[in-house]
Design an enzyme around this catalytic site. Sequence first.
Site, PDB file in Angstrom:
ATOM      1  N   HIS A 116       2.267   3.631  -5.617  1.00 15.51           N
ATOM      2  CA  HIS A 116       1.180   4.205  -4.816  1.00 15.51           C
ATOM      3  C   HIS A 116       0.532   3.168  -3.918  1.00 15.51           C
ATOM      4  O   HIS A 116       0.650   1.956  -4.129  1.00 15.51           O
ATOM      5  CB  HIS A 116       0.109   4.814  -5.742  1.00 15.51           C
ATOM      6  N   CYS A 117      -0.145   3.673  -2.876  1.00 16.61           N
ATOM      7  CA  CYS A 117      -1.026   2.831  -2.064  1.00 16.61           C
ATOM      8  C   CYS A 117      -2.318   3.631  -1.929  1.00 16.61           C
ATOM      9  O   CYS A 117      -2.773   4.202  -2.927  1.00 16.61           O
ATOM     10  CB  CYS A 117      -0.377   2.479  -0.725  1.00 16.61           C
ATOM     11  N   ALA A 118      -2.915   3.709  -0.761  1.00 24.69           N
ATOM     12  CA  ALA A 118      -4.131   4.510  -0.621  1.00 24.69           C
ATOM     13  C   ALA A 118      -3.787   5.976  -0.357  1.00 24.69           C
ATOM     14  O   ALA A 118      -4.278   6.877  -1.027  1.00 24.69           O
ATOM     15  CB  ALA A 118      -5.003   3.950   0.506  1.00 24.69           C
ATOM     16  N   SER A 124       3.325   2.326   0.165  1.00 33.18           N
ATOM     17  CA  SER A 124       4.089   2.717  -1.024  1.00 33.18           C
ATOM     18  C   SER A 124       5.456   3.258  -0.628  1.00 33.18           C
ATOM     19  O   SER A 124       6.474   2.947  -1.252  1.00 33.18           O
ATOM     20  CB  SER A 124       3.316   3.765  -1.823  1.00 33.18           C
TER      21      SER A 124
END
Length: 374
Positions: A116-118, A124
């Site tokens: 994940h990222c934001a 991601s």
Amino acid sequence: MAFSKVPGKEDLYVGGIFALRKPETFLEKNFTSVLSVIKYSFAGWGEEANRFQHMSIDIDDMDDQDLLVHLSSAVRFIERGLYPPVAPDESTSGQKQRVDIINAGPQSSPGSVYVHCAMGKSRSVSCVVAYLLWKHPHRFGGKQTASSTASTAQRRKSAADAVEKAVKWVREGRPIAEPNPGFMRQLELWWEMGCPVDHDGAVESHPIYQKWLYETKLKEARDLGMAPEADWIRFVDEEAETEKNEPKPEVPEEPKGELRCKKCRRILATSKFVVEHQGTGNKGSSNAPCPHIFIETLSWMRPALEDGALDGRLNCPNAKCGATVGRFAWQGFKCACREWICPAFSLNRGRVDEVDIRRGVLGIRNPPGRNGSL
Ligand SMILES: [Zn+2]
Ligand SMILES: [Zn+2]
């Protein structure tokens, strides 16, 4: 759409930070590993955080961020999470486990990984794409190797195609998947390198990465209107010496010729250091040859570049001669053929002799349209 499954047999998911808002919901998914491509800590989760392996890459979603250097360790982390190595002391039960996995068929991997990222859009997805390119190269055009005989342009084209296909693959599961343009280019380089994962620093030590990093630094200096600092200028001939044992990004070329100072005959460059541009060999053109022969940054230029000047003359390194043989400009300049060369290290065609080694003839150029001119 908190979690998106990446199509394929691996239990690999991609998404944003939203999925972590409610730990109880998240923990239901029983991920064995979580890769955060953003600065993220599970410190507030207490004991629950021990239920999965965690790795965090602190990086912003910006074109100029260096995600490439992290790809070896990120891909290794994802692979370890999906296919955990069997510990030696569990070898007996581990073997049984393996058999069970095989019997279970190709439905899924033993572990499950959340990347994940934001937003689950760029950072991601880039790491997931890097993983897919390494794990399933055949899906995207076959394994790229540095020793491939393809030309630079062909390699770049096939890399761009492979990355585009891999992003589309992820998009099947997550429609918003879209790495930023800088990361797309870095993924192409990842592919061009052959997706190196031998160790966590595999990208960092790769010549293609080093060259890209250097070009990035040159561009930064250029944007600031400054010459690069003398101690990090790369002299290509010196690298050719030190990197003999490293894998070569380019196919080594037979030396075809030399460029010598017209006045004293000192060799200034061999043909392998000539930077090809559209007017290099004046191929198939009826126009006069370009007045500039562009070459790589070579160690004899050191005195001219040490002062930190943005541009200036290049003088013959023979102390007894010192004739002006060309000029350089870090910010580049436009050749007479209208091609922009940046940075530019030019030998003035009128001040050098072009020597064809194979024919042993001095100062004679091949006529236009013939191969082998310098
Ligand atoms: Zn000279
Ligand atoms: Zn030109």
